[in-house]
Design a protein around this motif. Structure first.
Motif, PDB file in Angstrom:
ATOM      1  N   SER A 156       0.732  -1.262   0.647  1.00  0.00           N
ATOM      2  CA  SER A 156      -0.168  -0.223   0.141  1.00  0.00           C
ATOM      3  C   SER A 156       0.828   1.532  -0.166  1.00  0.00           C
ATOM      4  CB  SER A 156      -0.655  -0.214   1.150  1.00  0.00           C
ATOM      5  OG  SER A 156      -1.982   1.424   1.370  1.00  0.00           O
ATOM      6  N   GLU A 157       1.907   1.428   0.203  1.00  0.00           N
ATOM      7  CA  GLU A 157       2.558   2.695   0.969  1.00  0.00           C
ATOM      8  C   GLU A 157       3.749   2.645  -0.427  1.00  0.00           C
ATOM      9  OE1 GLU A 157       4.751   1.869   4.006  1.00  0.00           O
ATOM     10  OE2 GLU A 157       3.599   2.187   5.907  1.00  0.00           O
ATOM     11  N   LEU A 158       4.000   1.485  -0.805  1.00  0.00           N
ATOM     12  CA  LEU A 158       4.625   1.204  -1.992  1.00  0.00           C
ATOM     13  C   LEU A 158       3.603   2.198  -3.398  1.00  0.00           C
ATOM     14  CD1 LEU A 158       6.381  -1.849  -2.633  1.00  0.00           C
ATOM     15  CD2 LEU A 158       7.279   0.666  -1.857  1.00  0.00           C
ATOM     16  N   LEU A 159       2.288   1.942  -3.447  1.00  0.00           N
ATOM     17  CA  LEU A 159       1.444   2.548  -4.293  1.00  0.00           C
ATOM     18  C   LEU A 159       1.148   3.727  -4.362  1.00  0.00           C
ATOM     19  CD1 LEU A 159      -0.505  -0.966  -5.222  1.00  0.00           C
ATOM     20  CD2 LEU A 159       1.428  -0.556  -6.939  1.00  0.00           C
ATOM     21  N   ARG A 160       0.639   3.904  -3.043  1.00  0.00           N
ATOM     22  CA  ARG A 160       1.313   5.329  -2.402  1.00  0.00           C
ATOM     23  C   ARG A 160       1.751   6.256  -3.143  1.00  0.00           C
ATOM     24  NH1 ARG A 160      -0.131   5.621   3.815  1.00  0.00           N
ATOM     25  NH2 ARG A 160       1.978   5.641   3.618  1.00  0.00           N
ATOM     26  N   ASP A 161       3.449   5.650  -2.707  1.00  0.00           N
ATOM     27  CA  ASP A 161       4.454   7.124  -3.534  1.00  0.00           C
ATOM     28  C   ASP A 161       4.108   7.110  -4.916  1.00  0.00           C
ATOM     29  OD1 ASP A 161       4.886   7.203  -0.622  1.00  0.00           O
ATOM     30  OD2 ASP A 161       6.447   5.857  -0.670  1.00  0.00           O
ATOM     31  N   LEU A 162       4.165   6.385  -5.856  1.00  0.00           N
ATOM     32  CA  LEU A 162       3.920   6.636  -7.285  1.00  0.00           C
ATOM     33  C   LEU A 162       3.197   8.110  -7.842  1.00  0.00           C
ATOM     34  CD1 LEU A 162       2.265   3.541  -8.386  1.00  0.00           C
ATOM     35  CD2 LEU A 162       4.852   4.057  -8.314  1.00  0.00           C
ATOM     36  N   ASP A 163       3.650   8.267  -9.008  1.00  0.00           N
ATOM     37  CA  ASP A 163       2.995   9.462  -9.376  1.00  0.00           C
ATOM     38  C   ASP A 163       2.283   9.998 -10.131  1.00  0.00           C
ATOM     39  OD1 ASP A 163       3.598   7.940 -11.580  1.00  0.00           O
ATOM     40  OD2 ASP A 163       5.279   9.289 -12.573  1.00  0.00           O
ATOM     41  N   ARG A 164       1.045   8.490  -9.575  1.00  0.00           N
ATOM     42  CA  ARG A 164      -0.147   8.549 -10.253  1.00  0.00           C
ATOM     43  C   ARG A 164      -1.172   7.509  -9.170  1.00  0.00           C
ATOM     44  NH1 ARG A 164       2.306   5.564 -12.875  1.00  0.00           N
ATOM     45  NH2 ARG A 164       1.920   2.804 -13.244  1.00  0.00           N
ATOM     46  N   PRO A 165      -3.044   8.176  -9.214  1.00  0.00           N
ATOM     47  CA  PRO A 165      -3.470   7.101  -8.546  1.00  0.00           C
ATOM     48  C   PRO A 165      -3.595   5.432  -8.475  1.00  0.00           C
ATOM     49  CG  PRO A 165      -4.554   8.879  -8.540  1.00  0.00           C
ATOM     50  CD  PRO A 165      -3.516   9.145  -9.931  1.00  0.00           C
ATOM     51  N   VAL A 166      -2.956   4.829  -7.624  1.00  0.00           N
ATOM     52  CA  VAL A 166      -3.184   3.218  -7.394  1.00  0.00           C
ATOM     53  C   VAL A 166      -4.087   1.837  -6.982  1.00  0.00           C
ATOM     54  CG1 VAL A 166      -1.665   1.199  -8.341  1.00  0.00           C
ATOM     55  CG2 VAL A 166      -0.238   2.918  -9.044  1.00  0.00           C
ATOM     56  N   LEU A 167      -5.288   2.077  -7.046  1.00  0.00           N
ATOM     57  CA  LEU A 167      -5.767   1.627  -5.873  1.00  0.00           C
ATOM     58  C   LEU A 167      -5.726   0.518  -5.851  1.00  0.00           C
ATOM     59  CD1 LEU A 167      -9.470   2.201  -7.253  1.00  0.00           C
ATOM     60  CD2 LEU A 167      -7.546   4.017  -6.123  1.00  0.00           C
ATOM     61  N   LEU A 168      -5.725  -0.125  -4.177  1.00  0.00           N
ATOM     62  CA  LEU A 168      -5.300  -1.546  -3.981  1.00  0.00           C
ATOM     63  C   LEU A 168      -6.747  -2.237  -3.470  1.00  0.00           C
ATOM     64  CD1 LEU A 168      -2.991  -4.119  -3.183  1.00  0.00           C
ATOM     65  CD2 LEU A 168      -2.730  -2.069  -1.284  1.00  0.00           C
ATOM     66  N   SER A 169      -6.846  -3.329  -3.856  1.00  0.00           N
ATOM     67  CA  SER A 169      -7.478  -4.449  -3.857  1.00  0.00           C
ATOM     68  C   SER A 169      -6.847  -5.829  -2.808  1.00  0.00           C
ATOM     69  CB  SER A 169      -8.787  -4.367  -4.663  1.00  0.00           C
ATOM     70  OG  SER A 169      -9.162  -5.474  -4.466  1.00  0.00           O
ATOM     71  N   ILE A 170      -7.768  -6.098  -2.078  1.00  0.00           N
ATOM     72  CA  ILE A 170      -6.504  -7.485  -1.509  1.00  0.00           C
ATOM     73  C   ILE A 170      -7.707  -8.528  -1.484  1.00  0.00           C
ATOM     74  CG2 ILE A 170      -5.122  -6.090  -0.249  1.00  0.00           C
ATOM     75  CD1 ILE A 170      -6.579  -6.980   2.118  1.00  0.00           C
ATOM     76  N   SER A 171      -7.559 -10.113  -1.655  1.00  0.00           N
ATOM     77  CA  SER A 171      -8.039 -10.613  -1.165  1.00  0.00           C
ATOM     78  C   SER A 171      -7.036 -12.328  -1.056  1.00  0.00           C
ATOM     79  CB  SER A 171      -8.631 -11.644  -2.944  1.00  0.00           C
ATOM     80  OG  SER A 171      -7.762 -11.969  -3.611  1.00  0.00           O
ATOM     81  N   GLY A 177     -10.869   3.868   3.121  1.00  0.00           N
ATOM     82  CA  GLY A 177      -9.933   3.777   2.374  1.00  0.00           C
ATOM     83  C   GLY A 177      -8.186   3.973   2.378  1.00  0.00           C
ATOM     84  N   LEU A 178      -7.826   3.796   1.219  1.00  0.00           N
ATOM     85  CA  LEU A 178      -6.112   4.369   0.729  1.00  0.00           C
ATOM     86  C   LEU A 178      -6.278   5.275  -0.016  1.00  0.00           C
ATOM     87  CD1 LEU A 178      -3.534   3.678  -0.018  1.00  0.00           C
ATOM     88  CD2 LEU A 178      -3.370   1.810  -1.250  1.00  0.00           C
TER      89      LEU A 178
END
Length: 474
Positions: A164-179, A232-233
């Motif tokens: 989650s923290e890695l995706l949040r640091d990208l230069d565009r929004p990347v949503l996270l879904s888990i299963s 959420g994120l």
């Protein structure tokens, strides 16, 4: 270890690529290849489904098209979901699309061409990646990552938070879904909900009514814990009830594409209500709506269900969604008598063939699990002919045999006396559920669900609606 190296070590990841930065203000909608193709979907079938979604469903908010897992496995004899040695893997152990299933990937292009075509349709592209996210995948412009094998029984909070923290640091929004969602609890999701955008709360859902019916309890628990649309994120997070297994499907794990109709179909009398009940629950519980059937063969009834404007309005914009507990059911008269009739017929089989004359008739028990039956007798006297109703031990005799007329009247075959039912029929909450929600204009949505196999009349007092919302606001 760098961020890219760490991501490459993650297991079972699914990500979606999109051309806009729209976030999860409402539950996402789309199509996933798994229910209809298992792992053998190819480029042409995938793009055909994407084109149909763009034409017929995009205007209803369906915008994701997802290639599910094992897209790198060769579809040849001997290959299966669990086989090894059939994958397309480069010297650095990175998977690449099977070129026979995905011809546009030849020459190291990966899913670039497929993604370009999907984006050209105005949709968002997604693929399931085993063992991490490759650099090529990131370059496609991803907007969602689904991290599998880290939730429920496989809970790994540290890994979820790290991704989650890695995706949040990208230069565009990347949503996270888990299963997956096997044995998920509200407390489990509540502790990490702020790090994700959507998360499965059930195991893999297939087209068995028992699978669908099991979703009622878990949905109730998550709504009671105020987790529907919680923080959420990227704003809100959504409990996910898995794909809708409707239309033309395959079977889990097989090497075969769509070849059968969903068991949740109007073609079966017993389950004719199950399909709309499934879609209604997904909407009332505000689950992401992911259609799993082959869109090339979708029937009009299924299409009308997943595009129903009221259900989609509820799914996107309703609030205060929760189970409504103040309902009761009254068994339908004919259904109840049919059950009694089955009891008497089964007794005939025990007592012998001499009772075949009573076929289509039944006995009326004084109370359930008691052997006292209603008997209508006739007594002739010199002055008059008297008819009377008594209770006596159950026996095979005309005086205890009753038949249900089309008018709903019970007629005794011996005395010709009639019997009618009154409102003292058994009321129960067994096998029925109800959900309630508030519309964005203040309207109230109330849905009833009959989980029984027989017809059931479900009732609720409107005075209790205000009681539910007053409890919620206190």
């Amino acid at each position: 270890m760098g961020a890219s190296a760490l991501l490459l070590r993650l297991l079972c990841i699914l990500f979606f690529c999109r051309s806009s930065s729209k976030l999860t203000s409402s539950p996402p909608r789309g199509w996933n290849s798994y229910d209809s193709f298992s792992w053998v979907v190819d480029e042409q079938a995938f793009l055909d489904n994407a084109a149909i979604l763009a034409k017929n469903l995009h205007r209803y908010g369906y915008e994701y098209v997802v290639v599910d897992f094992l897209w790198y496995r060769k579809n040849v004899d001997g290959a299966s979901e669990d086989s090894y040695g059939y994958g397309c893997i480069d010297p650095w152990d990175r998977p690449f699309p099977d070129p026979f299933r995905w011809p546009s990937s030849i020459g190291g292009k990966g899913f670039t061409e497929v993604a370009r075509k999907v984006h050209g349709m105005g949709l968002m592209f997604g693929i399931h990646v085993m063992r991490g996210i490759s650099k090529q995948a990131i370059d496609l412009g991803c907007s969602i990552v689904k991290l599998d094998c880290v939730f429920g029984d496989d809970l790994d909070s540290k890994e979820i938070i790290t991704v989650s923290e890695l995706l949040r640091d990208l230069d565009r929004p990347v949503l996270l879904s888990i299963s997956p969602g096997t044995n998920v609890t509200p407390s489990m999701a509540g502790s990490i909900g702020a790090y994700m955008d959507m998360y499965r709360i059930t195991a893999d859902d297939w087209d068995k009514w028992t699978d669908v019916a099991s979703h009622f309890d878990i949905s109730r628990d998550f709504s009671s814990a105020n987790l529907i649309g919680a923080k959420g994120l990227h704003g809100r997070s959504w409990p996910d009830l898995d794909m809708l297994p409707l239309g033309w499907l395959t079977d889990p794990g097989v090497r075969r594409g769509p070849h059968r109709k969903s068991n949740l179909t109007v073609d079966e009398q017993r389950t004719q209500e199950h399909k709309p009940q499934a879609v209604t629950l997904w909407s009332m519980a505000k689950s992401p709506l992911t259609f799993g059937g082959d869109l090339r063969n979708i029937d009009e009834i299924t299409l009308s269900l997943i595009t129903n404007p009221t259900l989609l309005e509820i799914n996107s914009f309703s609030t205060n969604n929760k189970e409504f507990p103040f309902v009761f059911a009254m068994e339908d008269l004919k259904s109840r008598n049919h059950a009694l009739n089955k009891r008497s017929m089964s007794q005939e089989l025990v007592d012998g063939p001499e009772n075949e004359e009573y076929e289509g008739m039944f006995q009326l028990l004084a109370m359930q699990n008691q052997s006292a039956c209603l008997e209508a007798s006739v007594k002739n006297t010199l002055q008059q002919r008297k008819r009377r109703i008594t209770l006596s031990g159950c026996k095979w005799h005309d005086s205890q045999m009753w038949r249900l007329n089309d008018s709903g009247t019970l007629v005794n075959s011996y005395s010709t006396l009639c019997a009618t039912t009154v409102s003292e029929a058994v009321s129960t909450t067994e096998g029925i559920r109800s959900w309630i929600g508030t519309g964005r204009k203040g309207e109230i949505y109330l849905s009833f669900f009959n989980l029984n196999s027989q017809a059931t009349v479900i009732s609720a007092k409107t005075s209790y609606i205000g009681k539910v919302f007053s409890v919620a606001s206190s």
